[in-house]
Design a protein around this motif. Structure first.
Motif, PDB file in Angstrom:
ATOM      1  N   PHE A 118      -2.835  -0.379  -3.235  1.00  0.00           N
ATOM      2  CA  PHE A 118      -3.897   0.643  -2.681  1.00  0.00           C
ATOM      3  C   PHE A 118      -3.770   2.155  -2.734  1.00  0.00           C
ATOM      4  CE2 PHE A 118      -7.086   1.447   0.352  1.00  0.00           C
ATOM      5  CZ  PHE A 118      -8.279   1.812  -0.343  1.00  0.00           C
ATOM      6  N   PRO A 139       3.296   0.348  -5.502  1.00  0.00           N
ATOM      7  CA  PRO A 139       2.763  -0.454  -4.194  1.00  0.00           C
ATOM      8  C   PRO A 139       0.861  -0.117  -4.755  1.00  0.00           C
ATOM      9  CG  PRO A 139       2.980   2.265  -3.799  1.00  0.00           C
ATOM     10  CD  PRO A 139       3.538   2.151  -4.724  1.00  0.00           C
ATOM     11  N   ALA A 179       0.276   4.882   1.651  1.00  0.00           N
ATOM     12  CA  ALA A 179      -0.531   6.288   2.547  1.00  0.00           C
ATOM     13  C   ALA A 179       0.684   7.459   2.383  1.00  0.00           C
ATOM     14  CB  ALA A 179      -0.679   5.919   3.259  1.00  0.00           C
ATOM     15  N   PRO A 216      -5.194   5.237  10.549  1.00  0.00           N
ATOM     16  CA  PRO A 216      -5.245   4.189  10.459  1.00  0.00           C
ATOM     17  C   PRO A 216      -4.448   3.628   8.505  1.00  0.00           C
ATOM     18  CG  PRO A 216      -7.000   5.798  10.259  1.00  0.00           C
ATOM     19  CD  PRO A 216      -5.705   7.014  10.998  1.00  0.00           C
ATOM     20  N   TRP A 217      -3.681   2.865   8.821  1.00  0.00           N
ATOM     21  CA  TRP A 217      -3.199   2.453   7.503  1.00  0.00           C
ATOM     22  C   TRP A 217      -3.703   1.702   6.514  1.00  0.00           C
ATOM     23  CZ3 TRP A 217       0.866   5.425   6.618  1.00  0.00           C
ATOM     24  CH2 TRP A 217       1.870   5.366   8.234  1.00  0.00           C
ATOM     25  N   PRO A 218      -3.957   1.710   5.699  1.00  0.00           N
ATOM     26  CA  PRO A 218      -4.805   0.675   4.572  1.00  0.00           C
ATOM     27  C   PRO A 218      -4.321  -0.414   4.484  1.00  0.00           C
ATOM     28  CG  PRO A 218      -3.597   2.600   3.575  1.00  0.00           C
ATOM     29  CD  PRO A 218      -2.801   2.798   4.784  1.00  0.00           C
ATOM     30  N   VAL A 252      -3.155   5.609  -0.478  1.00  0.00           N
ATOM     31  CA  VAL A 252      -4.362   6.732  -0.269  1.00  0.00           C
ATOM     32  C   VAL A 252      -3.655   8.010   0.052  1.00  0.00           C
ATOM     33  CG1 VAL A 252      -5.837   6.818   2.065  1.00  0.00           C
ATOM     34  CG2 VAL A 252      -5.445   4.727   0.944  1.00  0.00           C
ATOM     35  N   PHE A 285       1.172  -1.116   0.307  1.00  0.00           N
ATOM     36  CA  PHE A 285      -0.493  -0.122  -0.180  1.00  0.00           C
ATOM     37  C   PHE A 285       0.707   0.757  -0.010  1.00  0.00           C
ATOM     38  CE2 PHE A 285       0.088  -0.628   4.479  1.00  0.00           C
ATOM     39  CZ  PHE A 285       1.111   0.731   5.152  1.00  0.00           C
TER      40      PHE A 285
END
Lengths: 437, 436
Positions: free
Chosen positions: B47, B45, A66, A77-79, B49, A64
C-alpha cells in the motif's frame, strides 16, 4: 530535514505495532532549482525549493510506502501494511569518495541564465537565415539525499544537475524543426555558440536533405545516434532477464558483439552528471563491465534481483525523487571510446556510405524479433567526404547485425540524458540499411 | 476542504504589495494532493501513500513571469516566496499572514480500490478467459485554492482513479472517474479485446476508411484539436488569434472544451489561475471559434478568453490546456458508421502525440477490427494513424449519435502530467493514412 528527524522517524516506524516491522527505511531529499524558460513572447523564471521524505516499512508478511513533503511526523498517521513482503539492503563497505568541488558552485542567476538563452537565440539567427529559437528551457538544481534503514545502512550525498531543452524552427521552410535535450552538472557548462551551430546544422540538413530510397554501405553514427541505439538496447544490459536476452543474440563463438563493443556503467564516473557514491537505496555504486570486447560479462542488477550467484549485484537502484520507488537502471552507461581516434579519421575510412548525425524521432526496438528502426538524418559520404545532406530516412536492420557490425569507435565520448545518462563515441558500422521513412 | 478556514483577504493584502503596475498579475496557488496506489501482487512495498502540499507565488508583468514554489503551506514559506518573486533582498519585510489549513484526515485508506482488480478478474473468468495480468490501481485527489489580488474563486477539488494493466502482449492504461462495477466491466471489455487480438497481424498500410470508437476519437481529438488550438501552440506559428475563423472541419462538426461538464469528480468551476471556466466552442460547424487561453495569452490578445489555464503542480507555471473535450453527437448509428465501408474499426488508442512545430500527429492503436463490406470482422494488430492537423478534420465524414464519457488519458505536454477527459461519439474518417 535534519539527520535527527530521519533517525527519529526510523525509530518511530520501527516501534509501530510493538516493533512489528522488521524492515524500515527513511529516505529524505532536499533540493532547490532555478528554471528559466524563454519563448518568443514570454519569459519565465521559476524558483523552487523542495523537501520531501519517504518511508518504506514491512516484513515478510506485509509492507507499506508513505511519502510527503517537509519532515515526517513520527506519530504518523501511517498506513496499514498489505500482504506484500519487503526486504531492504544491509550496510556494505563503500569505497572512499570525494565530493567534486563544483557541487559548491552557486545556481545560475536569473540574468545570467536568460543572457545565456538570448545569446543562443542570437547565435542561431546568425548561423542560418530564417532560423529562430522558439523555446528554450534551462534548469539548474542542487540536491541533498539521505537514506537510513534499520539494518544499519546510512548514506548521504549531494548532487548537481542542469538540463537544457531547445526547440528551433526554420521560418523560411514550414515544418523544418530541430530540438535538443541536454544535461550537464552545472548550467554554466552549456556553450551557446556550439549549441547554436548544432541546431543550425540540423535545420540545414532537414531543409536541404534528400531521402535515399533504400541503401546500404558503411555508416558512421555520431554520438547522438549511437546513444539512442544503446538506449533502445538497455533490456540487454539491465535486469535479471538481460543475460537470457543477450544469449539469444550471441553468435556461434558466444559473442554478443564485435571486438569494439565494450559497454560499462559507472555510478561514480568522474565528472558525470549523476556522479554519486551510493544509489537510491544507499548501496555503493561502482564501475561495472557489462560487455567486454564483444563478450557479455554481466547485467546491471540491483541487490534484490541478484539471486543467481553469477549475477553480481551493483548499486543501480535509481530514485529520481522522494515520490518515486527505487527502480533498476543505468547511471552512466556507455560504449568505451578509443583514445586517439578522431571521428574525422573514421569518416575518411568511409568509401561509400553515410554519416548519420542526429535522430529525428524515437525509434522502435524489438528484441524478440531482433529488429530495430530509428529515424535519422545526416550526410551522404563518398571517398571519405560528406557530399550531400540526407533527411527523412530510417536506419534499420537486425539488432544482432548492429552489435556485430561495429567496426571502430572514436574518442569523442558524449553523454545524453535518457534513462539515466547514456554515452557513446562516434562509431563505424556495417550491415545496416537506410530506408525512406 | 483543507482551505475553507483560509483568511483569503489577508493573503490578498500581502500579495497586493507586489502589484506595482496596474497590469501586474499576482496570485498564490495553494495545493494539497494525495496519491494512493495499490501495486500489482508481488510488488513491494504494498500500500503506497504520497501526500503533499505547497504553494507558489506568481508575478506576471508584461512578457515576464516570476514564480516561486515552496513545499508546505506556512506563513514563513509564503513570505519567502513573495520576497523571491519580488526579487528583493532578504532584509525586505513582507507580512506573514496566517495560513490556516485543515490537517490531513487520518491515515489514507482505499477499500474501494482493493476490490477493483478482483472484480475485473472475475468478469474475465465469466467470459471463460484467463491470462496473467499485473494491475496497478491508483486514486488521485487534489485540492486547490487560488488567491489573487482582485479575484478569490472558490476552492476546487479533483478526485479520480487510474489503472495500468501489464499483459504478456502489451500494456493497457485508463483514467476512471470511479472504480465501480461499470468501470470494472469496461476495463474487462478492453482487456478481453486485447487478449483476442494478441496474435492478430498488423494491417497492410493503406489510405482509406477508419472508424474510431469513442475512446480512440477522444485521444485523437485531444492531440489534433485541443493541443493544436492551445494559444501557446498557435503562437509557435504566429499570432494565436489568427486561427479564429479558420475552417478546420466539415459543417456539423462541433467540438468544445467544458471543464464544468466533466465527470463529477473532476468537474471544475475555476481553472488553475482561479478564472471561472466556460463552455468554450473550439470548433463550431468546423470553424475555429475560441482557442484555449490562459490569462497571459488573453492579455496578449484581446480576442482570447482566459479560463483554460492548467498546471501539473505548484512548480509549473500555468499554461493553456484542455480539461474536458466534448464532441457534439451526430445522427449516425454504429451500423451507419461502417456502412458500405472497407477499412478498420479502431476502438481504443494506446497513445497519441502532436508535434507542435510541424502539426504532425500520430495515434498509436494497439489493435482493431477489419471492416469488410460494411461489417466489423476479424481482429488486426498494432497500427498507427499519421497525418497533419490541417488535413485531419477534413477527413471526418460521419459522426455517431452515441456519446461515451471517457478519460482521454494522461497528457504530458511540456513535461506537465495532467489528466484529460472527453465525451465523444464514434467518428468515421475517410482518406486517412494508416501505417504499421
Amino acid at each position: 530535514m535534519s539527520s535527527a528527524a530521519v533517525e527519529e522517524t526510523l525509530a518511530a516506524v520501527r516501534a509501530l505495532g510493538g516493533g512489528r516491522y522488521e524492515e524500515v527505511e527513511v529516505f529524505a531529499k532536499r533540493g532547490r532549482s532555478r528554471r528559466l524558460d524563454r519563448r518568443e513572447q514570454q519569459r519565465l523564471t521559476v524558483y523552487s525549493r523542495e523537501q520531501g521524505w519517504a518511508v518504506r516499512a514491512g516484513d515478510p508478511r506485509g509492507s507499506f510506502f508513505a511519502a510527503g513533503q517537509g519532515a515526517p511526523d513520527p506519530a504518523g498517521p501511517w498506513p496499514e501494511a498489505d500482504g506484500r513482503p519487503l526486504r531492504l539492503p544491509g550496510p556494505v563497505s563503500s569505497p572512499p569518495w570525494s565530493e567534486p568541488s563544483d557541487f559548491e558552485a552557486p545556481l545560475i542567476g536569473e540574468g545570467e541564465g536568460h543572457a545565456l538563452l538570448d545569446a543562443l537565440a542570437t547565435a542561431l539567427a546568425r548561423e542560418v537565415d530564417g532560423a529562430r529559437l522558439v523555446h528554450a528551457a534551462l534548469e539548474d538544481g542542487a540536491y541533498e539525499i539521505e537514506v537510513v534503514n534499520n539494518r544499519g545502512l546510512e548514506a548521504a550525498h549531494r548532487g548537481r544537475l542542469a538540463s537544457l531543452h531547445l526547440e528551433a524552427v526554420d521560418r523560411s521552410r514550414p515544418g523544418v524543426v530541430a530540438s535538443l535535450y541536454l544535461a550537464e552538472r552545472e548550467a554554466r557548462r552549456f556553450e551557446p555558440g556550439g549549441l547554436a551551430r548544432r541546431l543550425a546544422d540540423l535545420l540545414t540538413v532537414r531543409r536541404q536533405g534528400r531521402t535515399p530510397e533504400r541503401d546500404r554501405g558503411e555508416l558512421l553514427l555520431a554520438p547522438p545516434v549511437m546513444v539512442r541505439m544503446l538506449e533502445g538496447l538497455l533490456p540487454l544490459f539491465v535486469g535479471a532477464e538481460a543475460p537470457r536476452r543477450a544469449s539469444e543474440l550471441q553468435n556461434r563463438r558466444g559473442k554478443l558483439g564485435s571486438e569494439v563493443l565494450t559497454v560499462l556503467d559507472n555510478g561514480r564516473l568522474p565528472g558525470g552528471v549523476l556522479e554519486a557514491p551510493v544509489d537510491g537505496e544507499g548501496v555503493a555504486t561502482r564501475e561495472v563491465l557489462l560487455v567486454d570486447r564483444g563478450a557479455f560479462r554481466q547485467a546491471l542488477v540491483p541487490w534484490w534481483e541478484a539471486r543467481d550467484p553469477e549475477l553480481r549485484a551493483t548499486g543501480c537502484s535509481r530514485r529520481p525523487g522522494w515520490r518515486d520507488q527505487p527502480k533498476a537502471g543505468p547511471t552512466h552507461l556507455y560504449l568505451r571510446p578509443r583514445a586517439g581516434v578522431r571521428a574525422g579519421e573514421l569518416l575518411e575510412q568511409v568509401a561509400r556510405g553515410y554519416y548519420l548525425m542526429e535522430t529525428d524521432a524515437a525509434g522502435s526496438f524489438d528484441l524478440e524479433a531482433d529488429a530495430f528502426s530509428l529515424p535519422v538524418c545526416g550526410f551522404e559520404v563518398r571517398a571519405g567526404r560528406a557530399t550531400a545532406p540526407i533527411a527523412g530516412c530510417v536506419l534499420t536492420g537486425s539488432i544482432g547485425a548492429f552489435l556485430h557490425g561495429l567496426q571502430a569507435v572514436a574518442r569523442d565520448l558524449r553523454f545524453l540524458p535518457g534513462a539515466g545518462m547514456i554515452g557513446s563515441p562516434s562509431a563505424l558500422v556495417t550491415g545496416l540499411e537506410l530506408r525512406a521513412r | 476542504m483543507p482551505f475553507s478556514a483560509l483568511d483569503t483577504a489577508a493573503v490578498a493584502r500581502a500579495l497586493s504589495q507586489l502589484a506595482e503596475q496596474s497590469e501586474d498579475l499576482v496570485d498564490v496557488f495553494l495545493e494539497r494532493s494525495e496519491v494512493v496506489l495499490l501495486p500489482p501482487d508481488g510488488d513491494p512495498p504494498g500500500f503506497r501513500v504520497t501526500r503533499e502540499e505547497g504553494l507558489a507565488v506568481r508575478l506576471s508583468r508584461g512578457d515576464r513571469t516570476w514564480l516561486a514554489a515552496r513545499d508546505g503551506i506556512e506563513p514563513r514559506s509564503f513570505s519567502e516566496a513573495l520576497r523571491q518573486v519580488a526579487r528583493v533582498l532578504p532584509a525586505a519585510a513582507y507580512p506573514e499572514p496566517r495560513l490556516d489549513v485543515a490537517p490531513w484526515e487520518g491515515p489514507a485508506t482505499a477499500e474501494e480500490m482493493a476490490t477493483f482488480g478482483p472484480d475485473v478478474q472475475r468478469l474475465l473468468r465469466q467470459e471463460h478467459v484467463a491470462f496473467p495480468l499485473r494491475m496497478t490501481v491508483s486514486r488521485h485527489r487534489r485540492w486547490l485554492q487560488v488567491v489573487g489580488v482582485q479575484l478569490v474563486p472558490g476552492p476546487q477539488r479533483e478526485s479520480f482513479y487510474s489503472c495500468v494493466v501489464e499483459l504478456p502482449w502489451g500494456r493497457f492504461g485508463a483514467l476512471l472517474p470511479a472504480v465501480d462495477r461499470d468501470a470494472a466491466r469496461w476495463v474487462a471489455r478492453q482487456l478481453l479485446a486485447t487478449f483476442r487480438a494478441r496474435q492478430a497481424q498488423p494491417p497492410e498500410p493503406y489510405r482509406g476508411v477508419v472508424v474510431l470508437g469513442p475512446a480512440a476519437a477522444a485521444v485523437l481529438l485531444h492531440e489534433a484539436v485541443a493541443h493544436a488550438l492551445e494559444a501557446d501552440t498557435l503562437a509557435l506559428g504566429g499570432r494565436p488569434e489568427a486561427a479564429v475563423g479558420v475552417r478546420l472541419g466539415a459543417p456539423g462538426l462541433h467540438i468544445l472544451d467544458d471543464p464544468n461538464a466533466a465527470p463529477e469528480g473532476v468537474r471544475r468551476s475555476a481553472d488553475d489561475e482561479g478564472v471561472p471556466t466556460c463552455r468554450r466552442w473550439l470548433l463550431r460547424d468546423g470553424v475555429v471559434e475560441q482557442p484555449l487561453a490562459d490569462s497571459f495569452w488573453a492579455r496578449a490578445s484581446g480576442e482570447l478568453i482566459p479560463g483554460a489555464a492548467r498546471r501539473g503542480n505548484r512548480f509549473s507555471a500555468p499554461a493553456p490546456r484542455s480539461s474536458h473535450l466534448e464532441v457534439l453527437p451526430g445522427e449516425l448509428s454504429a451500423e451507419d458508421l461502417v456502412h458500405d465501408a472497407d477499412g478498420l474499426y479502431l476502438g481504443a488508442a494506446e497513445r497519441g502525440s502532436l508535434d507542435p512545430l510541424t502539426g504532425e500527429f500520430t495515434l498509436v492503436v494497439p489493435h482493431g477490427r477489419r471492416i469488410r463490406r460494411g461489417e466489423v470482422a476479424d481482429p488486426v494488430g498494432r497500427c498507427r494513424l499519421r497525418g497533419f492537423v490541417g488535413d485531419l478534420l477534413g477527413t471526418v465524414q460521419g459522426i455517431g449519435k452515441d456519446v461515451e464519457h471517457a478519460g482521454a488519458g494522461w497528457c504530458a505536454k511540456g513535461g506537465q502530467k495532467m489528466p484529460v477527459w472527453a465525451s465523444t461519439p464514434a467518428l468515421r474518417l475517410e482518406g486517412v493514412e494508416v501505417l504499421v
